[in-house]
Design a protein around this motif. Structure first.
Motif, short mmCIF file in Angstrom:
data_model
loop_
_atom_site.label_atom_id
_atom_site.label_comp_id
_atom_site.label_asym_id
_atom_site.label_seq_id
_atom_site.Cartn_x
_atom_site.Cartn_y
_atom_site.Cartn_z
N ASP A 174 66.64 -23.98 -34.25
CA ASP A 174 65.69 -24.02 -35.36
C ASP A 174 64.74 -22.82 -35.33
N ASP A 175 64.20 -22.53 -34.15
CA ASP A 175 63.25 -21.43 -34.05
C ASP A 175 63.66 -20.54 -32.88
N VAL A 176 64.22 -19.40 -33.16
CA VAL A 176 64.69 -18.50 -32.12
C VAL A 176 63.66 -17.44 -31.76
N VAL A 177 62.55 -17.41 -32.48
CA VAL A 177 61.53 -16.40 -32.23
C VAL A 177 60.64 -16.86 -31.07
N THR B 45 48.43 -12.17 -22.14
CA THR B 45 49.31 -12.63 -23.22
C THR B 45 50.69 -12.78 -22.60
N THR B 46 51.33 -13.92 -22.85
CA THR B 46 52.61 -14.23 -22.20
C THR B 46 53.67 -14.56 -23.23
N TRP B 47 54.86 -14.02 -23.00
CA TRP B 47 56.05 -14.38 -23.76
C TRP B 47 57.01 -15.02 -22.76
N LEU B 48 57.23 -16.32 -22.86
CA LEU B 48 58.18 -16.99 -21.98
C LEU B 48 59.57 -16.72 -22.53
N LEU B 49 60.36 -15.90 -21.84
CA LEU B 49 61.63 -15.42 -22.36
C LEU B 49 62.78 -16.38 -22.12
N SER B 50 62.59 -17.37 -21.29
CA SER B 50 63.63 -18.36 -21.06
C SER B 50 63.08 -19.72 -21.45
N ARG B 51 63.69 -20.34 -22.45
CA ARG B 51 63.19 -21.64 -22.92
C ARG B 51 63.41 -22.73 -21.89
N GLU B 52 64.53 -22.64 -21.18
CA GLU B 52 64.82 -23.60 -20.13
C GLU B 52 64.94 -22.85 -18.82
N PRO B 53 64.50 -23.45 -17.73
CA PRO B 53 64.62 -22.78 -16.44
C PRO B 53 66.07 -22.42 -16.14
#
Length: 192
Positions: free
Chosen positions: A76-79, A91-99
């Motif tokens: 649904d949301d890939v951004v 400022t953080t961008w978590l690049l992996s949605r799942e560990p």
């Protein structure tokens, strides 16, 4: 279109996409999964129903599992949107949605504040190791009693059982981090 029809279409696209990514013709894949090229062509184009006894050998030949071939993925949301923590200058961008493997997470961080100097209490301790590489600027790593400057293009790896903290040195800095579960909880979700 029904949900089954959407999944069926997705599986057909995956079969064709994986075949083409390997640079294989229909004949090559057919030989590897013991089906005729015309059967494979009809499966890929939707002119033939996909039977389970055909799908398993196709998945094996393509180097994937049956589960991966038929899994539905919510996209649904890939951004990836940044999470700002003004109090900590981060400022953080978590690049992996799942560990990932062994519960590791990957994050990009932009640091604007220097490493905390107030007391040893500001340095955190948790099980595991942290690893980061500096993309731009300089990161100041406080590691116990040591102060280490890690510049753009350099990386650091250290035991997180040593009290540690990090921040920007001489201006904003960006880094790419690999953190285990405890590191993610400590560095990305700090207690106020």
């Amino acid at each position: 279109m029904t949900q089954d029809g959407e999944l069926d279409n997705l599986v057909r696209k995956r079969i064709r996409g994986l075949r083409l990514a390997k640079g294989w013709s229909l004949d090559e894949l057919a030989t590897r999964c013991y089906l005729s090229p015309s059967t494979l062509s009809r499966i890929e184009t939707g002119h033939r129903r996909i039977a389970l006894d055909q799908l398993a050998p196709i998945a094996r030949a393509l180097g994937t599992s049956l589960d991966q071939l038929v899994e539905t993925v919510a996209d649904d949301d890939v951004v990836i949107r940044p999470q700002r923590d003004e109090a900590h200058g981060r400022t953080t961008w978590l690049l992996s949605r799942e560990p990932g493997p062994q519960g590791m997470s990957v994050a990009r961080m932009r640091l604007t504040k220097p490493a905390p100097r107030s007391s040893a209490e500001s340095q955190r301790v948790h099980p595991g190791k942290d690893w980061f590489t500096v993309l731009s600027g300089t990161v100041e790593l406080l590691l116990g009693d040591r102060t280490i400057l890690v510049e753009a293009g350099e990386a650091a790896e250290f035991s997180t059982m040593i009290p540690h903290a990090f921040g920007a040195y001489g201006g904003p800095a960006e880094m790419l981090c690999i953190l285990d579960h405890d590191g993610e909880r400590t560095h990305l979700h700090p207690k106020p």
